[in-house]
Write a protein that holds these residues in place. Sequence first.
Motif, short mmCIF file in Angstrom:
data_model
loop_
_atom_site.label_atom_id
_atom_site.label_comp_id
_atom_site.label_asym_id
_atom_site.label_seq_id
_atom_site.Cartn_x
_atom_site.Cartn_y
_atom_site.Cartn_z
N LEU A 95 0.93 -1.35 0.15
CA LEU A 95 -0.14 -0.41 0.03
C LEU A 95 1.04 1.05 0.26
O LEU A 95 0.47 2.32 -0.82
N ALA A 96 1.79 1.35 0.44
CA ALA A 96 2.83 2.27 0.64
C ALA A 96 3.44 3.22 -0.74
O ALA A 96 3.43 3.52 -0.58
N ALA A 97 3.86 1.96 -1.54
CA ALA A 97 4.65 2.83 -2.88
C ALA A 97 3.68 3.82 -3.62
O ALA A 97 3.60 3.95 -3.86
N PRO A 98 2.39 2.32 -3.50
CA PRO A 98 1.31 3.47 -4.67
C PRO A 98 1.49 4.54 -3.92
O PRO A 98 0.98 5.77 -4.40
N LEU A 99 0.95 4.81 -2.58
CA LEU A 99 0.27 6.33 -1.32
C LEU A 99 1.66 6.95 -2.25
O LEU A 99 1.48 7.90 -2.47
N PHE A 100 2.57 6.74 -2.14
CA PHE A 100 3.63 7.19 -1.98
C PHE A 100 4.52 8.11 -3.12
O PHE A 100 4.02 9.52 -4.14
N LEU A 101 3.95 7.42 -4.54
CA LEU A 101 3.55 7.53 -5.91
C LEU A 101 2.86 8.25 -6.07
O LEU A 101 2.34 9.55 -7.07
N ALA A 102 1.55 8.35 -5.76
CA ALA A 102 0.37 9.32 -6.12
C ALA A 102 0.53 10.44 -5.45
O ALA A 102 0.26 11.39 -5.60
#
Lengths: 202, 100
Positions: A95-102
């Motif tokens: 979950l953390a990686a997409p959140l960071f990219l968003a």
Amino acid sequence: METIHLLFLAIAALAVVSAFNIILQRNPIYSAIGLIIVLCCLAGLFLTLYAQFIAAIQIIVYAGAIMVLFVFVIMLLNVREEESRTDRQKYLKFLAAPLFLALLAEVAVVIRFVNMPAPAIEDPNTAIDPSQSLGTVESIAHVMFTDFVLPFEATSVLILMAIVGAMYLARRDSGEGAERIEQALATDAAQPPVAVHEDSGH
Amino acid sequence: MIPLSWYLALSAVLFTIGVVGVIIQRNVIVLFMCVELMLNAVNLTLVAFSRFLGDMTGQLFVFIVMAVAAAEAAVGLAIIISLFRNRETLNIDEADLLKL
């Protein structure tokens, strides 16, 4: 590209690297050091924004008092190297990686569309009336004690409550302490007759 | 003169790192530090807007945020100490007493 831009980029890069250091280190004491570096970097950026008083407070209160509290607790609890990370929440990492990219995409949008000219500000060093300049102690005190007196007083009540709450939470289990006091009182009550008896013996 | 968007971008990046830290970290003290990092990212935004609007209110808010952060740190660390005393651990997953 002026000198101040290079300065900003250097400080920002250090801040971001240290922030990553906070979340990636295993040992909390290194995380604390990373956070202290971030706080100092932000104090430097506050100086470029004509917030001298806030920058000083940032160093004194944040890097000084709050971080000392953190380091003190880390030392007190004697935290080990985080034993065998039981990853029960493994999916959270995905979950953390997409959140960071968003959120980074949001940043890109901000950089593209936000633009605001900075108003000219009287240099605090040469200003005739320091309370009219931005960021001086006079001007911040002027706002604090006229328009925002109520929030200021509420803050003092909040800190008082925090002190009482912290002392209540961090005390050793109360039952034992009360028992010890009762025992001491009981023995005190039991002792005097003996002493009196010895005295009367002379 | 440094543009406003640079400050906002840095602030957003720091806030994001704080959020990611809260998600991936299991150590309750580091979790707490990530919250402090997010508070500081917001502080940078407030000070930047204070400068670019020429208004002192933003800096006063930062002052109050710092007071709240100090209170929060004191109470939070006391909670961590009592948690450690009862559970002998700093892993946030172990503190699941209220879980069904």
